[in-house]
Enzyme design. Sequence first.
Site: not given
Length: 305
Positions: A76, A170
């Site tokens: 990720y 994020d």
Amino acid sequence: RIQILFEGYIMPRTGSWHTEESECFPGQKFLLKQHEVLYEKDSEYQNIKVFTHEKFGTVLSLDGCVQATEYDEFLYQEMLTFLPLCSHPCPKNVLIIGGGDGGVAREVLKDKRVDSITLVDIDESVIDVSKKFMTTMSSSFDHSKVEVIIKDAVDFVNSTEKIFDVVIIDLTDEGVDTPVDDILGCEFYRNLKKIISEGGILAQQTYSPYSNNEKLAEEVGSFKKAAHMISYGFVPVPSFPNGNIGILFGRVCKDSNIEYQALQKPLFPIDKKSAAFMGLRCYHQDYHISSCVLPLEFSTWFYGL
């Protein structure tokens, strides 16, 4: 019975389960068997928990949603970082919104073209917990290129005078009464566009194909208030719901007279040998291209939004 060891630290019953259930994934529940809960406490903004798992190692969750695991976080973190970085010819100043575990900052530091990294997170507790338990990611906070600002992202975007070449969002999944609620809206992206340089890149995590197309369409609509050319990367992350995640990334085009290369092919290619030398375990130029190859029906739907 749960024994309280000291503030924020608990020892659970053997065989207890971490349950992830969200309105983002209606009718579904995701379970991970906890070996040991190392930390659990409510901050001013959210519940923070760290536990260990026999396969995934140390796991960080926020409000019950798994954010990163020792086993697969690199998948990720690298893709959220290098899809946008390698779509820019020369990123000097990078802004990270959220990212309190330090993983994205760690990855940005691997790109020697970058001069400065500004990380803005509203919840200092996430950073403090990550420094204690997620050290392979949070070591990035000690680097001289990284400036950490504890502040609401909306306030930062509205007040900063800095201009950034790449912005990476994020954050946790959008839900009820979470810090992200007031961020992922059209007005935020309009203001965000003002602090991104011409030709700059914006990226954020989003829903995987077919997991919640209604929510994804809402996010794309807001995202387009800042970025005009957009693409979508599809990334496997075993510890996340449905085992994968999407990455939205797009180019900010303020001058209509400038033509740009499509984002599905990296502007700054990194071959496998160079990627390994940089310490990458997932991202390389071929995977950049292949991650943007989508199922036919989903591709038609996404690019038709």
